[in-house]
Enzyme design. Structure first.
Site, PDB file in Angstrom:
ATOM      1  N   HIS A   1      -6.967  -5.860   2.895  1.00 27.15           N
ATOM      2  CA  HIS A   1      -5.777  -5.248   3.504  1.00 27.15           C
ATOM      3  C   HIS A   1      -5.080  -6.282   4.388  1.00 27.15           C
ATOM      4  O   HIS A   1      -5.729  -6.893   5.253  1.00 27.15           O
ATOM      5  CB  HIS A   1      -6.172  -4.066   4.394  1.00 27.15           C
TER       6      HIS A   1
ATOM      7  N   ASN B   1     -12.980  -3.385   3.344  1.00 30.94           N
ATOM      8  CA  ASN B   1     -14.014  -2.350   3.383  1.00 30.94           C
ATOM      9  C   ASN B   1     -14.951  -2.470   2.180  1.00 30.94           C
ATOM     10  O   ASN B   1     -14.488  -2.672   1.051  1.00 30.94           O
ATOM     11  CB  ASN B   1     -13.358  -0.963   3.375  1.00 30.94           C
TER      12      ASN B   1
ATOM     13  N   HIS C   1     -10.645  -5.595  -2.442  1.00 34.64           N
ATOM     14  CA  HIS C   1      -9.272  -5.823  -1.961  1.00 34.64           C
ATOM     15  C   HIS C   1      -9.305  -6.131  -0.481  1.00 34.64           C
ATOM     16  O   HIS C   1     -10.210  -5.713   0.240  1.00 34.64           O
ATOM     17  CB  HIS C   1      -8.365  -4.623  -2.245  1.00 34.64           C
TER      18      HIS C   1
ATOM     19  N   GLN D   1     -14.463   2.354   2.151  1.00 39.93           N
ATOM     20  CA  GLN D   1     -13.871   1.932   0.873  1.00 39.93           C
ATOM     21  C   GLN D   1     -13.616   3.161   0.002  1.00 39.93           C
ATOM     22  O   GLN D   1     -14.498   4.012  -0.163  1.00 39.93           O
ATOM     23  CB  GLN D   1     -14.812   0.958   0.140  1.00 39.93           C
TER      24      GLN D   1
ATOM     25  N   ASP E   1       0.854  -1.197   0.000  1.00 37.39           N
ATOM     26  CA  ASP E   1       0.000   0.000   0.000  1.00 37.39           C
ATOM     27  C   ASP E   1       0.888   1.245   0.000  1.00 37.39           C
ATOM     28  O   ASP E   1       1.885   1.312   0.720  1.00 37.39           O
ATOM     29  CB  ASP E   1      -0.895  -0.032   1.253  1.00 37.39           C
TER      30      ASP E   1
END
Ligand code: AMP
Ligand code: ZN
Length: 137
Positions: free
Chosen positions: A103, A88, A101, A95, A32
């Protein structure tokens, strides 16, 4: 399917470079750009799904198995003390990129990631009402 306007479609399929730590035919996992902690990574399917509700069941299973494997490897490599999986769905839930996705967030003693919520208190009536509402007949 890919979505033309989607940045994670482009990253997942290698059209935009990323700091990739894992790739297979279904997924790319990359660091990230705005990490909550050291080693924060995103597990992203190569196909486009807006969110969990849209995600293909087989990919959903594979995503969790892969997350488990990578979490173990990351814990080993980073020496973190704990690990959060965060996912999320929808703007209200935080989100910001509308391509499913997961995390992968390594946690360290004293870190400032702050993944938490204010605990409420459910009354027995509320628990009963919600159980009746949510339990599959
Ligand atoms: P979410 O808020 O759950 O939608 O998470 C989106 C995440 O994607 C955030 O943590 C962003 O920092 C991250 N992000 C957005 N664009 C990029 C990018 N180009 N490369 C890496 N991470 C990104
Ligand atoms: Zn996409």
């Amino acid at each position: 399917m890919k979505k033309e306007s989607c940045i994670f479609c482009k990253i997942a399929n290698g059209e935009i470079p990323s700091s990739t730590i894992y790739e297979d035919e279904d997924f790319r996992v990359f660091l990230d750009l705005n990490p909550a902690t050291r080693g924060h990574a995103l597990l992203v399917p190569k196909e486009h799904f807006d969110n969990l509700f849209e995600l293909d069941d087989e990919l959903c299973k594979k995503a969790m198995v892969l997350a488990k494997k990578l979490a173990g490897q990351m814990k080993e490599a980073l020496g973190c003390d704990g690990f959060n999986l965060v996912q999320n769905n929808g703007e209200t839930a935080g989100q910001t990129v509308f391509h499913f996705h997961l995390h992968l967030i390594p946690r360290y003693e004293g870190d400032t990631a702050g993944i938490t919520w204010n605990q409420g208190k459910a009354s027995p009536e509320e628990l009963e009402e919600l159980t009746a509402l949510l339990k599959k007949k």
